[in-house]
Design an enzyme around this catalytic site. Structure first.
Site, PDB file in Angstrom:
ATOM      1  N   SER A  68      -1.963  -2.694   5.248  1.00 42.11           N
ATOM      2  CA  SER A  68      -2.831  -2.751   6.432  1.00 42.11           C
ATOM      3  C   SER A  68      -2.358  -1.773   7.498  1.00 42.11           C
ATOM      4  O   SER A  68      -3.135  -1.377   8.355  1.00 42.11           O
ATOM      5  CB  SER A  68      -2.780  -4.144   7.063  1.00 42.11           C
ATOM      6  OG  SER A  68      -3.062  -5.131   6.125  1.00 42.11           O
ATOM      7  N   HIS A  77      -7.655  -0.162   1.069  1.00 43.32           N
ATOM      8  CA  HIS A  77      -7.417  -1.300   1.966  1.00 43.32           C
ATOM      9  C   HIS A  77      -8.591  -2.281   1.883  1.00 43.32           C
ATOM     10  O   HIS A  77      -9.643  -2.055   2.470  1.00 43.32           O
ATOM     11  CB  HIS A  77      -7.234  -0.788   3.409  1.00 43.32           C
ATOM     12  CG  HIS A  77      -6.911  -1.866   4.393  1.00 43.32           C
ATOM     13  ND1 HIS A  77      -7.366  -1.858   5.687  1.00 43.32           N
ATOM     14  CD2 HIS A  77      -6.178  -3.003   4.258  1.00 43.32           C
ATOM     15  CE1 HIS A  77      -6.919  -2.942   6.316  1.00 43.32           C
ATOM     16  NE2 HIS A  77      -6.203  -3.644   5.465  1.00 43.32           N
ATOM     17  N   GLU A  87     -11.439   0.280   2.756  1.00 42.17           N
ATOM     18  CA  GLU A  87     -11.114   1.554   3.387  1.00 42.17           C
ATOM     19  C   GLU A  87     -10.361   2.400   2.360  1.00 42.17           C
ATOM     20  O   GLU A  87      -9.348   1.951   1.820  1.00 42.17           O
ATOM     21  CB  GLU A  87     -10.242   1.349   4.629  1.00 42.17           C
ATOM     22  CG  GLU A  87     -10.992   0.717   5.787  1.00 42.17           C
ATOM     23  CD  GLU A  87     -10.135   0.596   7.044  1.00 42.17           C
ATOM     24  OE1 GLU A  87     -10.544   1.143   8.082  1.00 42.17           O
ATOM     25  OE2 GLU A  87      -9.081  -0.065   7.005  1.00 42.17           O
ATOM     26  N   ASN A 124      -8.552  -1.469  11.953  1.00 41.47           N
ATOM     27  CA  ASN A 124      -7.520  -1.975  12.866  1.00 41.47           C
ATOM     28  C   ASN A 124      -7.327  -1.070  14.081  1.00 41.47           C
ATOM     29  O   ASN A 124      -6.940  -1.538  15.146  1.00 41.47           O
ATOM     30  CB  ASN A 124      -6.199  -2.198  12.127  1.00 41.47           C
ATOM     31  CG  ASN A 124      -6.239  -3.494  11.330  1.00 41.47           C
ATOM     32  OD1 ASN A 124      -6.927  -4.439  11.702  1.00 41.47           O
ATOM     33  ND2 ASN A 124      -5.520  -3.537  10.231  1.00 41.47           N
TER      34      ASN A 124
HETATM   35  N1  LIG Z   1      -3.554 -11.113   4.246  1.00 46.04           N
HETATM   36  C1  LIG Z   1      -4.481 -10.259   4.690  1.00 46.04           C
HETATM   37  O1  LIG Z   1      -5.425 -10.645   5.395  1.00 46.04           O
HETATM   38  C2  LIG Z   1      -4.398  -8.809   4.302  1.00 46.04           C
HETATM   39  C3  LIG Z   1      -5.522  -7.988   4.456  1.00 46.04           C
HETATM   40  C4  LIG Z   1      -5.461  -6.662   4.050  1.00 46.04           C
HETATM   41  C5  LIG Z   1      -4.284  -6.142   3.534  1.00 46.04           C
HETATM   42  N2  LIG Z   1      -3.179  -6.956   3.410  1.00 46.04           N
HETATM   43  C6  LIG Z   1      -1.958  -6.373   2.831  1.00 46.04           C
HETATM   44  O2  LIG Z   1      -1.850  -6.787   1.471  1.00 46.04           O
HETATM   45  C7  LIG Z   1      -0.475  -6.845   1.100  1.00 46.04           C
HETATM   46  C8  LIG Z   1      -0.156  -8.206   0.512  1.00 46.04           C
HETATM   47  O3  LIG Z   1      -0.433  -9.200   1.460  1.00 46.04           O
HETATM   48  P1  LIG Z   1      -0.796 -10.708   1.067  1.00 46.04           P
HETATM   49  O4  LIG Z   1      -1.465 -11.276   2.248  1.00 46.04           O
HETATM   50  O5  LIG Z   1      -1.439 -10.729  -0.266  1.00 46.04           O
HETATM   51  O6  LIG Z   1       0.670 -11.325   0.948  1.00 46.04           O
HETATM   52  P2  LIG Z   1       1.175 -12.546   0.045  1.00 46.04           P
HETATM   53  O7  LIG Z   1       2.383 -13.070   0.755  1.00 46.04           O
HETATM   54  O8  LIG Z   1       0.078 -13.479  -0.308  1.00 46.04           O
HETATM   55  O9  LIG Z   1       1.662 -11.828  -1.305  1.00 46.04           O
HETATM   56  C9  LIG Z   1       2.816 -11.002  -1.290  1.00 46.04           C
HETATM   57  C10 LIG Z   1       3.129 -10.520  -2.681  1.00 46.04           C
HETATM   58  O10 LIG Z   1       4.331  -9.740  -2.625  1.00 46.04           O
HETATM   59  C11 LIG Z   1       5.176 -10.120  -3.717  1.00 46.04           C
HETATM   60  N3  LIG Z   1       6.556  -9.827  -3.347  1.00 46.04           N
HETATM   61  C12 LIG Z   1       7.327 -10.445  -2.429  1.00 46.04           C
HETATM   62  N4  LIG Z   1       8.547  -9.868  -2.379  1.00 46.04           N
HETATM   63  C13 LIG Z   1       8.528  -8.848  -3.291  1.00 46.04           C
HETATM   64  C14 LIG Z   1       9.484  -7.878  -3.709  1.00 46.04           C
HETATM   65  N5  LIG Z   1      10.698  -7.810  -3.170  1.00 46.04           N
HETATM   66  N6  LIG Z   1       9.095  -6.984  -4.671  1.00 46.04           N
HETATM   67  C15 LIG Z   1       7.881  -7.026  -5.223  1.00 46.04           C
HETATM   68  N7  LIG Z   1       6.934  -7.935  -4.856  1.00 46.04           N
HETATM   69  C16 LIG Z   1       7.262  -8.820  -3.902  1.00 46.04           C
HETATM   70  C17 LIG Z   1       4.895 -11.597  -3.868  1.00 46.04           C
HETATM   71  O11 LIG Z   1       5.348 -12.028  -5.105  1.00 46.04           O
HETATM   72  C18 LIG Z   1       3.371 -11.609  -3.699  1.00 46.04           C
HETATM   73  O12 LIG Z   1       2.720 -11.220  -4.882  1.00 46.04           O
HETATM   74  C19 LIG Z   1       0.333  -6.498   2.352  1.00 46.04           C
HETATM   75  O13 LIG Z   1       0.631  -5.130   2.332  1.00 46.04           O
HETATM   76  C20 LIG Z   1      -0.658  -6.802   3.474  1.00 46.04           C
HETATM   77  O14 LIG Z   1      -0.413  -6.075   4.648  1.00 46.04           O
HETATM   78  C21 LIG Z   1      -3.220  -8.274   3.759  1.00 46.04           C
END
Ligand SMILES: NC(=O)c1ccc[n+]([C@@H]2O[C@H](COP(=O)([O-])OP(=O)(O)OC[C@H]3O[C@@H](n4cnc5c(N)ncnc54)[C@H](O)[C@@H]3O)[C@@H](O)[C@H]2O)c1
Length: 296
Positions: free
Chosen positions: A119, A140, A152, A190
């Site tokens: 993000s 994104h 995006e 954002n």
């Molecule tokens: N949550 C949202 O609304 C949103 C929206 C758009 C983009 N994002 C982005 O998506 C990405 C994931 O976010 P999320 O909300 O799915 O998080 P989440 O916490 O649900 O998932 C995180 C993931 O990272 C993995 N992980 C944790 N530590 C790790 C490591 N050391 N090595 C490899 N994998 C590891 C976990 O196993 C899990 O699969 C982030 O970059 C976030 O910024 C999130």
């Protein structure tokens, strides 16, 4: 370039959704978690989400089974070797993401495209962990991925035009409307949304209006589905504060600086809906009450 097989790194909130839309659109999809327990949890959330689409009549039971058959859950990055596109969705931490991409670079076929779902982090800084900079983009997606229509597509100064075209086409194939942007913190959405969310907090701090009046102002005056302070609570104050810090570091402009009230609320554990307290008190989640003591 044709995309046939897709890899998704991470089966958390975003990774599970990204894998689900890829498999639903007909792509062979490998999705990887760090442990079997997390993989089972992620796979169960995909199954549940697909079942809701069946209940609503958007997918047939047969389409659901076919989608699940196209999904290969794994705990091994080696299973990404033959993927044409690998989308990373691990925690928002540059070092962890660079580690993942460096490992993938040695495993996945050299012509494959790499994408990050970050993000706020720099696509360029992730790309330099690999030897395939011209084949690196941001993809994104928005939460919840199966429902939100936008993706995006982020190009860097060295992304090949045909890779950008392939990424845009992939976005359309998974049923999204892609918009093209360049690698600047916050991308398009954002960049515009975060200053607005921060400004609503500054308006509250400065006594421009009460919590309810600020929210009603934007709901009823601009036809927004929810007011900005409610939206702050919904996204999570810690998440927005973190993104704002990254944007402030990049642009050094006051409009991206997290306001003092926000920082103090984060320190106090008032993170919004997920912690039960934010600009509203969610003790009764169906009937949130404004936390008017915040500014008195
Ligand atoms: N949550 C949202 O609304 C949103 C929206 C758009 C983009 N994002 C982005 O998506 C990405 C994931 O976010 P999320 O909300 O799915 O998080 P989440 O916490 O649900 O998932 C995180 C993931 O990272 C993995 N992980 C944790 N530590 C790790 C490591 N050391 N090595 C490899 N994998 C590891 C976990 O196993 C899990 O699969 C982030 O970059 C976030 O910024 C999130």
């Amino acid at each position: 370039m044709e995309i046939g097989k897709v890899g998704v790194v991470g089966c958390g909130l975003m990774g599970s959704g990204i894998a689900q839309v890829a498999a639903t659109a007909g792509f062979e999809t490998v999705v990887r978690e760090v442990s079997q327990e997390l993989l089972d949890r992620g796979s169960a959330s995909i199954e549940k989400s697909l079942s809701k689409f069946v209940e609503k009549g958007i997918l047939s039971s047969e389409q659901k089974s076919q989608t699940l058959a196209r999904l290969k859950p794994t705990t091994e990055l080696e299973d990404f070797a033959e993927c044409d596109l690998v989308i990373e969705a691990v925690i928002e931490n540059l070092d962890r993401k660079r580690e993942v991409f460096a490992a993938l670079d040695g495993i996945v076929k050299p012509e494959a495209i790499f994408a990050s779902n970050t993000s706020s982090l720099s696509i360029t800084e992730m790309m330099t962990a690999t030897r395939r900079a011209p084949q690196f983009v941001g993809l994104h997606f928005f939460n919840p991925v199966p429902l939100m229509k936008l993706v995006e597509v982020v190009k860097t100064v060295v992304t090949k035009p045909e890779v950008v075209e392939t990424a845009l086409a992939y976005g359309r194939k998974v049923g999204k409307t892609p918009i093209l942007t360049s690698d600047h913190a916050g991308f398009i959405v954002n960049r515009l949304l975060v200053p607005y969310l921060l400004d609503s907090i500054r308006a509250l701090e400065e006594g421009v209006g009460s919590i309810e009046d600020i929210d009603n102002g934007m709901k009823l005056g601009c036809n927004h589905p929810m007011g900005p302070l409610t939206l702050n609570d919904f996204v999570g104050l810690d998440t927005t504060c973190y993104i704002a810090e990254i944007m402030f570091n990049e642009f050094r402009e006051k409009r991206f600086a997290p306001p003092p009230l926000m920082k103090r609320m984060v320190l106090a554990g008032m993170l919004g809906r997920k912690s039960g307290q934010g600009f509203y008190d969610y003790s009764d989640p169906k009937n949130p009450k404004p936390n008017n003591r915040l500014v008195k």
